[in-house]
Scaffold this active site. Structure first.
Site, short mmCIF file in Angstrom:
data_model
loop_
_atom_site.label_atom_id
_atom_site.label_comp_id
_atom_site.label_asym_id
_atom_site.label_seq_id
_atom_site.Cartn_x
_atom_site.Cartn_y
_atom_site.Cartn_z
N ASP A 1 114.46 -23.00 50.12
CA ASP A 1 115.78 -23.52 49.84
C ASP A 1 115.63 -24.43 48.62
O ASP A 1 114.55 -24.93 48.36
CB ASP A 1 116.19 -24.34 51.07
CG ASP A 1 117.45 -25.10 50.83
OD1 ASP A 1 118.32 -24.57 50.15
OD2 ASP A 1 117.54 -26.24 51.34
N LYS A 2 116.69 -24.59 47.84
CA LYS A 2 116.51 -25.44 46.67
C LYS A 2 116.93 -26.88 46.95
O LYS A 2 116.11 -27.78 46.95
CB LYS A 2 117.26 -24.89 45.47
CG LYS A 2 116.77 -25.56 44.19
CD LYS A 2 117.65 -25.22 43.01
CE LYS A 2 118.24 -26.46 42.45
NZ LYS A 2 119.58 -26.66 42.31
N LYS B 1 139.52 -29.97 41.54
CA LYS B 1 138.19 -29.92 40.97
C LYS B 1 137.45 -28.72 41.58
O LYS B 1 137.69 -28.35 42.73
CB LYS B 1 137.45 -31.23 41.20
CG LYS B 1 136.61 -31.29 42.42
CD LYS B 1 135.93 -32.64 42.57
CE LYS B 1 135.66 -32.81 44.06
NZ LYS B 1 134.96 -33.96 44.44
N GLY C 1 122.32 -21.69 45.09
CA GLY C 1 123.67 -21.25 44.82
C GLY C 1 124.20 -21.84 43.54
O GLY C 1 125.38 -21.79 43.27
#
Lengths: 337, 1163
Positions: free
Chosen positions: B484-485, B648, B764
Site C-alpha cells: 500500500d502506498k 473541491k 490511487g
C-alpha cells in the site's frame, strides 16, 4: 495457531542470545580441512585394518560339520526317523586335525545354521520374571505354546527357547587321553547373577508329548545351569555359535583330536546344520577378516579422495571468498530468475 | 489509508435536530431539514486512492464472478455474492466503495433479499422465516459432528491420515482428546454467554429474559456498560437527540467510542407506553461490520437506516444511560459471530511441499511393508513342511488335549498380519514428531524475531508482533511484495506545500518559524488557541491577505481559503482538527495558518475566524465525495446573504466542470501548476466556486429534496443533483499537499529489488504523482524502460497492451544478448478497469509479470509467494489473501494489524524481516525438515535390513524402548536447537548482499532433488550402520541385544554427527546439545540393557568407528567437492565472512561488483 499478541511494548533485551550474536566457531570445508581429514582417515584406517587382519589371520579355527556325517549310512534317507528313534545309538566319533599350534584357552562352540533364534515368535516365547525368581513362577503368559503342561501345571523354565535347548554333547581325547572340557563360566555373569534366580528350579520341564531338546536336572537352580543360560541369550542371526566349553591346554600342530559326539539335537526337521568349532581367540575376537578388509578399503578410498581433491585443486584452483563467484556476478542476467 | 473507516469513527456531528438548527435567514429558504443520510460518514472526498481501491474492488468481483479467483478466499466468496445484490461488492472489513454506507442505505432492497422485522412483534417477524434464535455456539463441534468434523480438521495434514491408521492399529486415542477438551471449554463459555439476562419489552414493560431466548423483532433495553445481546437498530436513547456511544473494542480493537443515532421518527417514543409499530426491511446477515442498510416503514413514513443506526453484539454501551432497540440479527447471524471464523489460516509453502514428500515416504513405507509381508509369505510357503515342529516356530500346540495350530491362521492371514505389524514397526518413517518440533522451532524463531532490536520502532515504541506462527519460513521465499502506498511507504502526515490561486503560484517557505506564523491564533474567551499543526506559509500570501485590501487577487485568495475551511467534513474541537482524511486536515490547518480558522462545525453551520473576525456561515447543503464524481461540494449561506457553492475535487474531475470560457488564462496557468506539483510528488486538488442566485438555489433545493425522498435509486438521484449543481464553476485555485516518505523507504525498496523481489505499489494517486513518488523512493530508476498505459477507451487499451506485450517480448529476447533493461509498468485505474472489463487480464498479467516494477495495479498470481503490506482497513483483504500479510501498526486503527500475520512499526523493517530473519528461518526450517525425514528413515531402514535376516518375522534390531526414545531423547533436541539458532550467514552479509535472498526464492534449501539425494544417502548410511556390525559379527556368539546396542548407538551417533557436520555455527549450546544427546543415549542404552559386558571389546569400538566413517564419507566428500568447485552463493558468503576485511581492503574494486553488477544488469 495464534501467538499471543505481545502488548507489552518494551524494548527488546540486548543480549547476545536474543540478538543471535552468540560467539561461535564457523568452520568452512576449505580444501586444507578436507584434504587433511581424508588423509587422516586414510592414515588411521589402513594401519588399523592391517592390524585386525593380522590378528584375524593368527586365530586358529577348526570347523567340523557333523550333522550329516553322524547319521549312519543306512539311515541317510530318513534322518528324521533316525533322530526321533530313541532306541538308536546316537554316539558318533569324529577325528579333527590341529593345523597349527593352538594356545589355550581353546574355545569350543557349537554352530547352528538356518536356526532362526531371532524369529519373532521364538524370541518372545520366554518369561524373564519366571527365570529371575520363584515369585514369578506362574508368569507364563508370554510362553505359549510351552507355558503349561496338558494338566495345567506351570512349566519352569517355560517357553519355546528353553524347550528347544541344544543337547548334543562332545567329548575330546588325544591319543586316548581324555581332554578336560571346562564348562564353568561359559555364561555371562550378569545373566547368572541377575537374570536367572538361584531359587528357581526346573519343574515339569520337557514333560510334554513332544520333546524339543535338552532336559534339565531339577535339583540344580537355574542360575547354575550355564548351558541353559547360554542358550537363552538368543542369537542375533540365523547362523550362530554358542559357547560349549573351554579346553585349557595347548594343542600341538598335527595332533589328531578324537571327538565323541552324542548327536541328540534335531536339526533335521527344518534343514538346519550343526557344526563343532574349536577356536583360539585374539584381541579382535574370532576369525573374521571382514573388519580388516573394510578398514583397508575405506582407508584407501579416503587417501584416493584426498589425492583427487589435491589434483583437482591444482588443476582448477579457486580462491576462497572471492565475490566474483557469486551467481549474480558470474551471470548478470540470471539472478532475477 | 484513512478514508476507509468511516463508520466506526466518532462522528461528531449530531444528527439534525430541528430545534438546534440556526434560525433561517428571512430571505433564504429554510435549510434542508435533513442532510443527506449518512453524511456523518465522512468519506474522504479527495484522497484519490479510492479511485484505485474501487477499481480493485471491482477487479475482485470480476474474478469471483468469472470463477477465476486469484486468491481463493474461503468461505467469504459466496457470502459476498449474496450480500451484493448489485455488482458492488461489500468487502468485509474494508471497502472503499463510495456508495457503501449512507448512500448505500438508500439502496432498494428487493423483497426476496430483504428480511422483514416487525418492530415489537417477534411472533409476526418469525412467522414467515424462522430467524435464528440468539443462542450461539462457538464450539466447533456438537455431539454428533465431533468425530467427522474433527477428523476433517485433522486431515488437513496428510500425515494425520497416516497417524489415524497408526492410532487405530495401536488402539490408542490420539490428539482429538485435547481438541475435545478445548471444545468442551468453549461450550461452557457459550453456556455462560447464552444465559446472560437481557431486558425485553413484553406486555408494556421490560422484563428479564435470557439471551438465548431473545428473538428477532423484540424490543430490548440495554443500560450503560452493558453488552449488547444481539445486533439491533436503535429506536431511542436516554439522550434527547438520540445519540448513543458504543465501545467496539471487541469487534475491531479500537478503544475510542463510536457514536450511533436513533432515528428522529422513533426517538421520542416511549416503548412502554406507546408501542412502536413498523417494519424494517434489512439486508441478509453478512460479515460487514462497517455496513448496514435497511429501510424502516414507520407510521406510513419510509425511513432509511444506515450503519450509524445499528449497534452490534459484542459492543458495550458507554456514557449513555440506556438505549432501546429492536433486534434485527440474532445469534449466529449477528455480525460478530459471522466474523468469528477469523482470518483464513495460512499454511507455509514449505509445509505444503512437505506433504508431497510425506506422501512419497508413505509410498516407500508401503513398499517396504509389502516386501516384508510378501517375502514372509514366500518364506512360510518354502518352510511349510518344517514349521509344525521346528523349534523356533512350532506351529503345533500340544498343551491342549487336541493338537492344534498355535497362533497361526494360514499363510494368507499371516501375510496380512505381517503387513499391519510392519506398518507399526516402520511407523516412524513418517516423522510425526517433526510437526511438534516444527511448532517448537517456530515458537523459538518468533521469539528471536520479536526480540530483534533492529525491528523495534523507537517512535511508536513497538516491536515486531508475530501473530501467525506457522509461516515464519515463508518470509524467506517472497517473490512479490504488494505494498500500500499511503501510510505504508509514506508517513500519512500530509503537509500543505503550495497553492496556485487564480493562476499565481505560491510556494510555502521552508522556515516554519516565520514571524507571521504566530499570528494565526484565535481568541476564545480569555484564551488564545493555536492550531496544533504547524504549516509552512508563504509570506507574500500572508501579506496579501492581511494588508492587500482592495486588490483584486485578494478576493480570490479570500474565497480560496474560505473554501478550504468550509468545504470539508472535518470537525473542529478546540482547533484540533479531526477527520477521516489527512488531506482535508492538512488543508484546514493550512487555511488556519493563513488566518481562516475553522472554530466550530455543526451540521447546520460553521464558524470561521477570518483574520481575527469571527463569522458564521450556514451550511445549506453538502454533497459527499463519491468515487464517480471524485469531488465534494458545500452550499454555504454567507453572512452577506449570498449563497455560494464551493467545490473541491481531483483535478481531472474538476477541470471538466469549470467554466473555462470565463478565465481561460487562469485555467491554463493552474493546469501547468498542477502538472508541476504532481511532478514533485505532491497530491493535488482543485477548488472551484459558484455563486448561486436565489432561483438556482431554489431549483437545487427542490430537486435535492425530491431526490432524498426517492425510494428507489436514491443514491443515483442524489448524485445527479450534485452533478447538476456542480457546473459552470469559476476556478479558485489548486493546492499541493506533500505526503512524506517514511524513513529508509527508498533504501528498503532498493534492497528488496536487489534481492529479486518484485515490488508492486498500489496507489490511487495521479499518474504523474505516482511516477514521481516512484522515483523518489527508488522504485523507478532512470535506466528503466517504462510502459505507461493510460488509455481511456477499450480499443486504445487493447492497443497499448499489445504494444506493451511486444516491448516485453523484445526485452525478453535481449536477455540473451546483453544485459537486461528493467521494465516498469505504470497503469492507471481507468485503463485497469477497461482492461479487466474486456477480458484482457491474461495479457495484462503477462506484461505485468515481465516487469520488474508495477505501479498502480492490483493483480496477483497465486503460484508465487506474495507478501502484502499495508496499514489500513482497506488493506485487510489483501493482507489476508497474500501468503504473508504484514500490518503496519501506525496511526490508522488496528484492522490491518489484526488481520496480519506480522505487524511492525515501519516499512523499512521489511528488509531485515525478509532478508535476514526470513532467510534464516527458511534455511533452518528447510534443513530441519529434510533432516527429520532422513533421521527417521535411517532408523527405519536399519530395522528393515534386520528383518530380512529374521525370516521376515518383524523382530526388531533395536529394542522397543530405544525405538520410542529415539525421536524423543536420542535425537530430538539438536534439531530443534539448530532450527532455532543456526545461522548460515551473518546479518551484515545478508544485508550487504541482498541477492543472497534468492536461495529461498529458488527453493534451494528444500526441493525434490534435495530430498531424493538425502534419501539415497539415507540408504547408504543405514546400510553402513547395519552391515558393518552384521559382517563383523557374522558366525560369532553375538546375541541379539548386544548387536542391537551397536546398531542403536551407531544410528544415534551417525545421525547426530551428520547434524554436527551440517551445522554452520558452533556455539556452546550446539556443543552441549549434540554431545549431550550422544551421552544421554549411551546412558539410556546401558540402563535399558542392564548388562554391557560385550561393548568393551575392541570389535565393538572398531564397528562404531567404521560406521561413522563409512557412513559419512559420501556425504562429506560430496559436500566438500560441491562447496569448493560448485559453490553456492551462501558458501561464498560464508567464505567472505571468514576472510573478513581482507577482500574489502585488498580488492575494493571487486567488492564493489555486487552493486555495480546489479546496476549494470539493469541498465
Amino acid at each position: 495457531m495464534w501467538f499471543p499478541v505481545s502488548l507489552n511494548l518494551k524494548k527488546p533485551v540486548n543480549s547476545k542470545f536474543t540478538q543471535q550474536e552468540l560467539p561461535a566457531c564457523k568452520p568452512i570445508l576449505s580444501p586444507g580441512w578436507v584434504i587433511t581429514t581424508f588423509a587422516f582417515i586414510g592414515l588411521i584406517f589402513i594401519p588399523v585394518g592391517l592390524a585386525s587382519l593380522f590378528a584375524s589371520q593368527r586365530v586358529v579355527e577348526i570347523v567340523d560339520r557333523y550333522d550329516v556325517a553322524c547319521v549312519p549310512e543306512h539311515l541317510q534317507d530318513d534322518k528324521l526317523a533316525y533322530i526321533q528313534n530313541s532306541t538308536v545309538d546316537k554316539t558318533c566319533t569324529r577325528k579333527l586335525k590341529v593345523p597349527r599350534l593352538m594356545r589355550s584357552p581353546i574355545f569350543i562352540y557349537y554352530e547352528l545354521e538356518n536356526f532362526y533364534q531371532n524369529h519373532r515368535r521364538y524370541v518372545k516365547s520366554r518369561s524373564d520374571k519366571q527365570l529371575r525368581s520363584r515369585e514369578g513362577e506362574s508368569d507364563t503368559e508370554s510362553c505359549s505354546p510351552e507355558a503349561k503342561t496338558s494338566n495345567g501345571s506351570v512349566i519352569v523354565p517355560c517357553g519355546l527357547i528353553a524347550w528347544s535347548m541344544f543337547n548334543d554333547t562332545y567329548g575330546f581325547s588325544i591319543n586316548s587321553k581324555v581332554l578336560d572340557v571346562n564348562k564353568k563360566d561359559i555364561a555371562w555373569n550378569s545373566d547368572k547373577y541377575h537374570k536367572f534366580g538361584s531359587d528357581v528350579y526346573p519343574k515339569n520341564f520337557q514333560s510334554g508329548p513332544f520333546i524339543g531338546g535338552g532336559k534339565l536336572n531339577s535339583s540344580i537352580p537355574l542360575s547354575e545351569q550355564e548351558d541353559l543360560i547360554v542358550w537363552m541369550r538368543t542369537a542375533a542371526l540365523p547362523t550362530f555359535r554358542k559357547l560349549y566349553g573351554k579346553i585349557e591346554v595347548d594343542l600341538e600342530p598335527n595332533e589328531e583330536i578324537m571327538v565323541t559326539i552324542h548327536n541328540n539335537y534335531n536339526t533335521y526337521s527344518f534343514g538346519g546344520k550343526k557344526r563343532l568349532v574349536l577356536s583360539t581367540t585374539s584381541w579382535i575376537g574370532g576369525k573374521n577378516d571382514f573388519l580388516g578388509m573394510a578398514y583397508l578399503t575405506f582407508g584407501g578410498l579416503s587417501l584416493l579422495i584426498a589425492a583427487t581433491f589435491i589434483l583437482i585443486h591444482l588443476i582448477r584452483p579457486r580462491s576462497l571468498g572471492d565475490p566474483s563467484y557469486l551467481s549474480w556476478n558470474k551471470n548478470p542476467a540470471g539472478y532475477s530468475n | 489509508m484513512a478514508f476507509v473507516r468511516p463508520l466506526l469513527d466518532p462522528s461528531p456531528r449530531p444528527p439534525p435536530v430541528p430545534g438546534s438548527l440556526p434560525p433561517p435567514s428571512a430571505d433564504l429558504p429554510r435549510p434542508i431539514a435533513e442532510p443527506p443520510i449518512g453524511s456523518d460518514l465522512s468519506q474522504n472526498p479527495f484522497d484519490s486512492s479510492s479511485r484505485l481501491s474501487n477499481a480493485s474492488a471491482r477487479l475482485r468481483v470480476d474474478y469471483n464472478s468469472g470463477d477465476r479467483v486469484l486468491f481463493p478466499e474461503p468461505g467469504s466468496a459466496d457470502s459476498f455474492r449474496r450480500v451484493s445484490g448489485s455488482r458492488t461488492a461489500v468487502r468485509h472489513g474494508s471497502g472503499a466503495e463510495s456508495d457503501r454506507f449512507g448512500v448505500a442505505s438508500l439502496r432498494e432492497i428487493s423483497d426476496e433479499d430483504a428480511r422483514f422485522v416487525y418492530i415489537g412483534d417477534p411472533a409476526r417477524t418469525n412467522e414467515r422465516f424462522q430467524f435464528t434464535g440468539n443462542s450461539i455456539r462457538t464450539g466447533k463441534y456438537s455431539v454428533f459432528t465431533f468425530i467427522p468434523r474433527n477428523l476433517f480438521e485433522q486431515f488437513h495434514r496428510v500425515a494425520y491420515i497416516y497417524f489415524l491408521i497408526i492410532a487405530i492399529l495401536n488402539q490408542l486415542p490420539s490428539s482429538p482428546s485435547s481438541d475435545g477438551y478445548e471444545d468442551w471449554r468453549r461450550h461452557r463459555a457459550d453456556r455462560i454467554e447464552n444465559n446472560r439476562t437481557a431486558y425485553v419489552l413484553s406486555d408494556g414493560e421490560f422484563r428479564p429474559k435470557l439471551w438465548k431466548d431473545v428473538r428477532v423483532g423484540e424490543i430490548i433495553r440495554v443500560r450503560s456498560n452493558e453488552s449488547l445481546p444481539c445486533d439491533m437498530v436503535l429506536l431511542s436513547t436516554s439522550d434527547p437527540t438520540g445519540v448513543a456511544y458504543v465501545q467496539t473494542i471487541n469487534l475491531d480493537g479500537e478503544s475510542n467510542l463510536k457514536t450511533r443515532y436513533a432515528k428522529q421518527e422513533t426517538l421520542s417514543k416511549v416503548p412502554e407506553k406507546d408501542p412502536v409499530t413498523g417494519v424494517i426491511r434489512c439486508e441478509q446477515p453478512n460479515r460487514n461490520i462497517y455496513g448496514f442498510h435497511a429501510n424502516m416503514d414507520i407510521q406510513g413514513k419510509k425511513v432509511s437506516l444506515g450503519a450509524s443506526n445499528i449497534v452490534l453484539r459484542g459492543c458495550e454501551i458507554k456514557n449513555t444511560a440506556w438505549v432501546v432497540g429492536v433486534a434485527v440479527y440474532a445469534g449466529r447471524e449477528t455480525k460478530v459471530m459471522l466474523n468469528s471464523s477469523g482470518a483464513p489460516s495460512k499454511r507455509s509453502r514449505l509445509e505444503t511441499h512437505m506433504n508431497r514428500e510425506t506422501m512419497l515416504l508413505a509410498f516407500i513405507l508401503v513398499a517396504m511393508c509389502s516386501i516384508v509381508s510378501i517375502f514372509a509369505g514366500i518364506w512360510l510357503r518354502n518352510h511349510k513342511d518344517e514349521l509344525d515342529y521346528s523349534p523356533y516356530f512350532r506351529k503345533k500346540d500340544f498343551s491342549e488335549k487336541e493338537e492344534e495350530n498355535y497362533n497361526y491362521d494360514g499363510i494368507g492371514a499371516e501375510v496380512a498380519y505381517r503387513f499391519l505389524m510392519s506398518i507399526i514397526v516402520f511407523q516412524i518413517m513418517i516423522p510425526i514428531s517433526l510437526y511438534i518440533s516444527m511448532e517448537l522451532v517456530r515458537l523459538g524463531q518468533a521469539y528471536l524475531m520479536i526480540q530483534d532490536r533492529n525491528l523495534f520502532d523507537e517512535t511508536t515504541n513497538s516491536r515486531l508482533q508475530c501473530r501467525a506462527l506457522n509461516i515464519n519460513e515463508d518470509l524467506g521465499q517472497i517473490k512479490y511484495v504488494f505494498s500500500d502506498k499511503t501510510g505504508t511507504l509514506t508517513q500519512n502526515k500530509m503537509e500543505f506545500q503550495c497553492a496556485s490561486i487564480s493562476g499565481v503560484d505560491y510556494q510555502a517557505e521552508m522556515d516554519p518559524l516565520s514571524a507571521d506564523h504566530a499570528d494565526c491564533s484565535v481568541r476564545v474567551g480569555d484564551q488564545f488557541w493555536r492550531p496544533k499543526m504547524r504549516v509552512n506559509v508563504n509570506t507574500d500570501l500572508v501579506k496579501l491577505l492581511r494588508s492587500g485590501h482592495g486588490r483584486e487577487e485578494r478576493k480570490y485568495v479570500y474565497d480560496f481559503f474560505l473554501a478550504l475551511s468550509a468545504c470539508n467534513t472535518i470537525n473542529s474541537k478546540l482547533i484540533d482538527y479531526q477527520g477521516e482524511s489527512p488531506d482535508e486536515q492538512a488543508l484546514v490547518y493550512a487555511a488556519a495558518a493563513y488566518g481562516f480558522v475553522l472554530v466550530e462545525r455543526t451540521s447546520g453551520h460553521i464558524v470561521v475566524d477570518i483574520l481575527g473576525n469571527r463569522q458564521r456561515f450556514d451550511i445549506l447543503g453538502l454533497h459527499e465525495f463519491d468515487s464517480d464524481r471524485k469531488r465534494m461540494s458545500v452550499i454555504v449561506g454567507c453572512p452577506d446573504k449570498t449563497v455560494k457553492l464551493f467545490v473541491k475535487g481531483a483535478d481531472n474531475s474538476m477541470l471538466g466542470v469549470l467554466e473555462e470560457s470565463l478565465d481561460l488564462d487562469v485555467v491554463q496557468a493552474t493546469k501547468n501548476h498542477l502538472h508541476a506539483y504532481s511532478s514533485l510528488g505532491l497530491r493535488t486538488l482543485v477548488v472551484g466556486i459558484r455563486e448561486l442566485t436565489g432561483g438556482e438555489f431554489h431549483e437545487w433545493k427542490s430537486s435535492y429534496e425530491r431526490a432524498s425522498t426517492t425510494l428507489f435509486g436514491r443514491s443515483k438521484a442524489l448524485r445527479l443533483v450534485a452533478s447538476n449543481v456542480e457546473s459552470h464553476l469559476h476556478i479558485l485555485g489548486a493546492s499541493g499537499i506533500e505526503d512524506k516518505l517514511q524513513d529508509g523507504v527508498p533504501e528498503a525498496i532498493e534492497s528488496l529489488r536487489e534481492a529479486g523481489i518484485k515490488v508492486w505499489v498500489l496507489t490511487g494517486d495521479k499518474q504523474e504523482t505516482a511516477i514521481s513518488i516512484g522515483f523518489s523512493c527508488k522504485l523507478l530508476t532512470t535506466n528503466m524502460d517504462q510502459i505507461v498505459i493510460n488509455s481511456h477507451s477499450k480499443e486504445a487499451c487493447r492497443r497499448s497492451l499489445e504494444d506493451a506485450m511486444a516491448m516485453s517480448r523484445k526485452h525478453l529476447q535481449m536477455v540473451h544478448d546483453a544485459g537486461r533493461i528493467s521494465l516498469a509498468l505504470i497503469i492507471d485505474g481507468t485503463s485497469l478497469v477497461h482492461i479487466l472489463e474486456n477480458e484482457l487480464e491474461e495479457e495484462l498479467f503477462k506484461v505485468a509479470t515481465a516487469c520488474d516494477v508495477v505501479l498502480c495495479c492490483r493483480v496477483s498470481r497465486t503460484e508465487d509467494m506474495t507478501l502484502a503490506i499495508g496499514d489500513g482497513a482497506n488493506d485487510v483483504s489483501m493482507i489476508q489473501m497474500a501468503d504473508v500479510g504484514i500490518g503496519i501498526s501506525g496511526q490508522e486503527g488496528r484492522q490491518a494489524v489484526m488481520a496480519s500475520d506480522f505487524a511492525m512499526g515501519q516499512f523499512r523493517f521489511l528488509v531485515p524481516l525478509l532478508l535476514v530473519h526470513g532467510h534464516w528461518n527458511y534455511q533452518r526450517m528447510s534443513y530441519m525438515i529434510v533432516y527429520n525425514f532422513y533421521r527417521n528413515a535411517v532408523f527405519v531402514f536399519v530395522l528393515f535390513w534386520y528383518i530380512l535376516y529374521t525370516g521376515f518375522s518383524l523382530s526388531t534390531a533395536i529394542t522397543e524402548w530405544s525405538s520410542v526414545l529415539y525421536s524423543i531423547i536420542y535425537t530430538a533436541l539438536p534439531t530443534i536447537v539448530v532450527g532455532i539458532l543456526d545461522k548460515d550467514l551473518s546479518r551484515k552479509t545478508l544485508l550487504k548482499y541482498p541477492q543472497l535472498y534468492g536461495a529461498g526464492q529458488r527453493e534451494e534449501g528444500y526441493n525434490l532433488n534435495v530430498f531424493l539425494l538425502t534419501m539415497v544417502d539415507t540408504i547408504w548410511q543405514s546400510a553402513a550402520i547395519y552391515f558393518i556390525p552384521y559382517l563383523a559379527y557374522r558366525n560369532s556368539t553375538v546375541d541379539g541385544s548386544s548387536i542391537g546396542n551397536i546398531w542403536t548407538l551407531g544410528v544415534v551417533i551417525l545421525v547426530n554427527v551428520h547434524l554436527a557436520m551440517d551445522l554452520f555455527r558452533w556455539t556452546w549450546i550446539s556443543h552441549v546439545v549434540i554431545w549431550g544427546c550422544i551421552v544421554a543415549t549411551w546412558i539410556c542404552v546401558i540402563v535399558i540393557d542392564s548388562s554391557l559386558s560385550c561393548p568393551a571389546s575392541a570389535l565393538f569400538w572398531l564397528c562404531l568407528l567404521g560406521i561413522l566413517v563409512v557412513g559419512m564419507i559420501p556425504r562429506f566428500a560430496l559436500k566438500s567437492f560441491r562447496g569448493y568447485f560448485f559453490p553456492s552463493d551462501i558458501r561464498i558468503g560464508r567464505e567472505l565472512e571468514k576472510a573478513g576485511g581482507y577482500y574489502e581492503a585488498v580488492a575494493g574494486s571487486i567488492e564493489m561488483r555486487p552493486v555495480v553488477g546489479a546496476g549494470g544488469a539493469r541498465s
